[in-house]
Design a protein around this motif. Structure first.
Motif, mmCIF file in Angstrom:
data_model
loop_
_atom_site.group_PDB
_atom_site.id
_atom_site.type_symbol
_atom_site.label_atom_id
_atom_site.label_comp_id
_atom_site.label_asym_id
_atom_site.label_seq_id
_atom_site.Cartn_x
_atom_site.Cartn_y
_atom_site.Cartn_z
ATOM 1 N N LEU A 16 0.835 -1.209 0.000
ATOM 2 C CA LEU A 16 0.000 0.000 0.000
ATOM 3 C C LEU A 16 0.872 1.262 0.000
ATOM 4 O O LEU A 16 0.584 2.224 -0.717
ATOM 5 C CB LEU A 16 -0.927 -0.009 1.213
ATOM 6 C CG LEU A 16 -1.981 -1.126 1.244
ATOM 7 C CD1 LEU A 16 -2.801 -1.044 2.525
ATOM 8 C CD2 LEU A 16 -2.890 -1.061 0.018
ATOM 9 N N GLU A 38 -9.335 -8.946 0.980
ATOM 10 C CA GLU A 38 -9.312 -7.503 1.211
ATOM 11 C C GLU A 38 -7.878 -7.057 1.454
ATOM 12 O O GLU A 38 -7.015 -7.869 1.809
ATOM 13 C CB GLU A 38 -10.189 -7.129 2.399
ATOM 14 C CG GLU A 38 -9.698 -7.710 3.721
ATOM 15 C CD GLU A 38 -10.509 -7.221 4.906
ATOM 16 O OE1 GLU A 38 -11.255 -6.237 4.743
ATOM 17 O OE2 GLU A 38 -10.390 -7.813 5.982
ATOM 18 N N ASP A 81 -8.236 -1.291 10.546
ATOM 19 C CA ASP A 81 -9.153 -0.251 10.068
ATOM 20 C C ASP A 81 -8.395 0.850 9.325
ATOM 21 O O ASP A 81 -8.858 1.369 8.300
ATOM 22 C CB ASP A 81 -9.924 0.359 11.242
ATOM 23 C CG ASP A 81 -10.938 -0.597 11.837
ATOM 24 O OD1 ASP A 81 -11.278 -1.589 11.164
ATOM 25 O OD2 ASP A 81 -11.367 -0.361 12.984
ATOM 26 N N ARG A 84 -7.389 -0.396 5.819
ATOM 27 C CA ARG A 84 -8.550 -0.427 4.930
ATOM 28 C C ARG A 84 -8.855 0.978 4.409
ATOM 29 O O ARG A 84 -9.098 1.175 3.213
ATOM 30 C CB ARG A 84 -9.759 -0.973 5.672
ATOM 31 C CG ARG A 84 -9.734 -2.474 5.910
ATOM 32 C CD ARG A 84 -10.860 -2.891 6.829
ATOM 33 N NE ARG A 84 -10.873 -4.333 7.057
ATOM 34 C CZ ARG A 84 -11.447 -4.910 8.114
ATOM 35 N NH1 ARG A 84 -12.071 -4.161 9.017
ATOM 36 N NH2 ARG A 84 -11.421 -6.224 8.242
ATOM 37 N N ALA A 85 -8.858 1.952 5.313
ATOM 38 C CA ALA A 85 -9.135 3.333 4.907
ATOM 39 C C ALA A 85 -8.045 3.852 3.978
ATOM 40 O O ALA A 85 -8.327 4.588 3.018
ATOM 41 C CB ALA A 85 -9.247 4.223 6.147
ATOM 42 N N TYR A 86 -6.806 3.475 4.248
ATOM 43 C CA TYR A 86 -5.678 3.900 3.423
ATOM 44 C C TYR A 86 -5.823 3.348 2.004
ATOM 45 O O TYR A 86 -5.622 4.060 1.008
ATOM 46 C CB TYR A 86 -4.381 3.396 4.049
ATOM 47 C CG TYR A 86 -3.116 3.997 3.489
ATOM 48 C CD1 TYR A 86 -2.590 5.167 4.022
ATOM 49 C CD2 TYR A 86 -2.431 3.390 2.435
ATOM 50 C CE1 TYR A 86 -1.410 5.716 3.524
ATOM 51 C CE2 TYR A 86 -1.270 3.924 1.921
ATOM 52 C CZ TYR A 86 -0.758 5.099 2.476
ATOM 53 O OH TYR A 86 0.405 5.638 1.964
ATOM 54 N N ALA A 87 -6.203 2.080 1.899
ATOM 55 C CA ALA A 87 -6.361 1.449 0.582
ATOM 56 C C ALA A 87 -7.447 2.132 -0.243
ATOM 57 O O ALA A 87 -7.325 2.261 -1.468
ATOM 58 C CB ALA A 87 -6.684 -0.032 0.755
ATOM 59 N N GLU A 88 -8.517 2.570 0.428
ATOM 60 C CA GLU A 88 -9.619 3.208 -0.290
ATOM 61 C C GLU A 88 -9.205 4.532 -0.925
ATOM 62 O O GLU A 88 -9.804 4.965 -1.913
ATOM 63 C CB GLU A 88 -10.791 3.438 0.662
ATOM 64 C CG GLU A 88 -11.490 2.146 1.075
ATOM 65 C CD GLU A 88 -12.576 2.384 2.106
ATOM 66 O OE1 GLU A 88 -12.753 3.569 2.512
ATOM 67 O OE2 GLU A 88 -13.245 1.411 2.509
ATOM 68 N N ARG A 89 -8.176 5.161 -0.407
ATOM 69 C CA ARG A 89 -7.729 6.460 -0.911
ATOM 70 C C ARG A 89 -6.694 6.360 -2.021
ATOM 71 O O ARG A 89 -6.341 7.363 -2.638
ATOM 72 C CB ARG A 89 -7.119 7.284 0.236
ATOM 73 C CG ARG A 89 -8.100 7.659 1.315
ATOM 74 C CD ARG A 89 -7.432 8.427 2.439
ATOM 75 N NE ARG A 89 -6.432 9.391 1.980
ATOM 76 C CZ ARG A 89 -5.886 10.317 2.768
ATOM 77 N NH1 ARG A 89 -6.236 10.381 4.043
ATOM 78 N NH2 ARG A 89 -4.990 11.144 2.301
ATOM 79 N N SER A 93 -5.272 0.523 -8.784
ATOM 80 C CA SER A 93 -6.259 -0.549 -8.926
ATOM 81 C C SER A 93 -5.816 -1.720 -8.074
ATOM 82 O O SER A 93 -4.723 -2.252 -8.256
ATOM 83 C CB SER A 93 -6.267 -0.992 -10.360
ATOM 84 O OG SER A 93 -7.477 -1.032 -10.871
ATOM 85 N N THR A 96 -8.134 -7.927 -5.368
ATOM 86 C CA THR A 96 -8.079 -8.895 -4.283
ATOM 87 C C THR A 96 -8.402 -10.289 -4.803
ATOM 88 O O THR A 96 -8.786 -10.466 -5.962
ATOM 89 C CB THR A 96 -9.051 -8.497 -3.164
ATOM 90 O OG1 THR A 96 -10.361 -8.369 -3.713
ATOM 91 C CG2 THR A 96 -8.641 -7.169 -2.535
#
Length: 349
Positions: A16, A38, A81, A84-89, A93, A96
């Protein structure tokens, strides 16, 4: 077949951080391939009570701080958590449920094939899979005939299943101490090590150890070969040491063999044991690079600071002591990723 400027294998902390920084180094299209369902790497599978030994202010990836009190010591679920938030930003592409089977360089292009047959190509590849998938346990005689339970810390979650049992935790590092300390109240627990446990104060002279590492620059100093030889030490503010004493968790020299019902200790004493937990670390394995020319005869990467020295356009992030003391940590993977990306992008002009 899908093409990207850069393929990152692994969506844990290393992958990431690499994906977050890739655009700054000319990699416009970044593809991250993750075998799990994920992002987050090994963090969701660590034992429930895992607590970082570094404060939140020293435990973040590039561009996004861990929320909350910067001086607290985050728990596993907080880190999960956060990742997960870091990946969304990320401007990348992330695929998973995509396990990589092979990575081969052909005609100046990297060809990556997943286990389900999908194929991807790129100019550069960074292996950021870490070593959590390959837990290491020492080869101890008699293990196959032992009738009790044997597991690695990778398979340990909580003390409940061991209540009322006689348990040995093997290892002298942070994870071994945390696991032994929480087993102590519910099980008759012994810590087995090959040398006495080394203790490092959490806050020497009133400052967290990581403050000292940062301000003395030991955290980033290129003395990884020297540091790799330093015996393992446990970082503690006194909490874990007191917990071991309070609950009667003793330390003994490592047992020599398993018996059918237990173990034979180094002093010749036999004892019945219900379970043994190996908190003995992990070993990096890059099976998907077999045949690429990037590995030596033992399967280890041939690299300098993470840059492959045998194959063009390939790098590694997240290996222990890769470039410094902090290379395998939340606070260190971003520095290594930036350094590596700069070198992989240089030939691109």
């Amino acid at each position: 077949m899908e093409h990207a400027d850069l393929i990152v294998i692994g969506a844990g902390q290393s992958g990431l951080a690499t994906a977050a920084l890739a655009g700054r180094h000319g990699f416009a299209r970044v593809l991250v391939l993750e075998s799990a369902e994920e992002p987050g790497g090994a963090w969701p599978r660590y034992y429930d009570s895992l607590t970082l030994f570094s404060p939140a202010r020293y435990s973040s990836l590039p561009g996004m701080r861990l929320p909350g009190d910067p001086d607290r010591y985050p728990r596993r679920d907080e880190v999960v958590d956060y990742l997960r938030a870091y990946a969304e930003r990320l401007p990348a592409s992330i695929r998973t449920s995509t396990s990589v089977a092979s990575v081969i360089r052909q005609d100046s292009v990297w060809r990556v094939r997943s286990e389900d047959g999908r194929e991807f190509t790129s100019a550069a590849v960074i292996a950021a899979t870490g070593d959590y998938g390959t837990p290491f346990s020492p080869d101890i005689p008699g293990r196959a005939g032992f009738g009790g339970r044997v597991l690695h810390a990778a398979g340990y979650r909580s003390p409940g299943p061991f209540a009322g049992q006689r348990v040995i935790v093997v290892g002298g590092g942070n994870s071994a101490i945390q696991i032994a300390a929480e087993l102590g109240p519910v099980a008759d627990t012994t810590l087995a090590t090959r040398r006495p446990v080394g203790w490092t104060p959490q806050k020497p002279l009133g400052r967290d150890l990581h403050w000292w590492l940062k301000h003395t620059r030991l955290d980033t100093a290129p003395i990884h070969r020297l540091l790799a030889k330093v015996p393992v030490s446990v970082i503690d503010d006194g909490h874990y040491r007191a917990a071991l004493d309070r609950h009667g968790v003793d330390r003994r020299d490592m047992f020599s063999t398993f018996t059918s019902d237990g173990v034979l200790w180094a002093d010749g004493t036999k004892e019945d044991i219900d379970a043994v937990v190996f908190a003995t670390g992990y070993r990096p394995v890059f099976g998907y690079l077999t045949g690429s020319g990037a590995l030596d005869a033992t399967g280890a990467p041939v690299h300098r600071g993470g840059v492959s020295t045998t194959v063009k356009g390939l790098g590694f992030v997240g290996m222990e002591f890769q470039r410094s003391f902090s290379s395998k940590t939340l606070r260190g993977v971003g520095r290594d990723a930036a350094w590596l990306l700069h070198r992989l992008s240089a030939p691109r002009g």
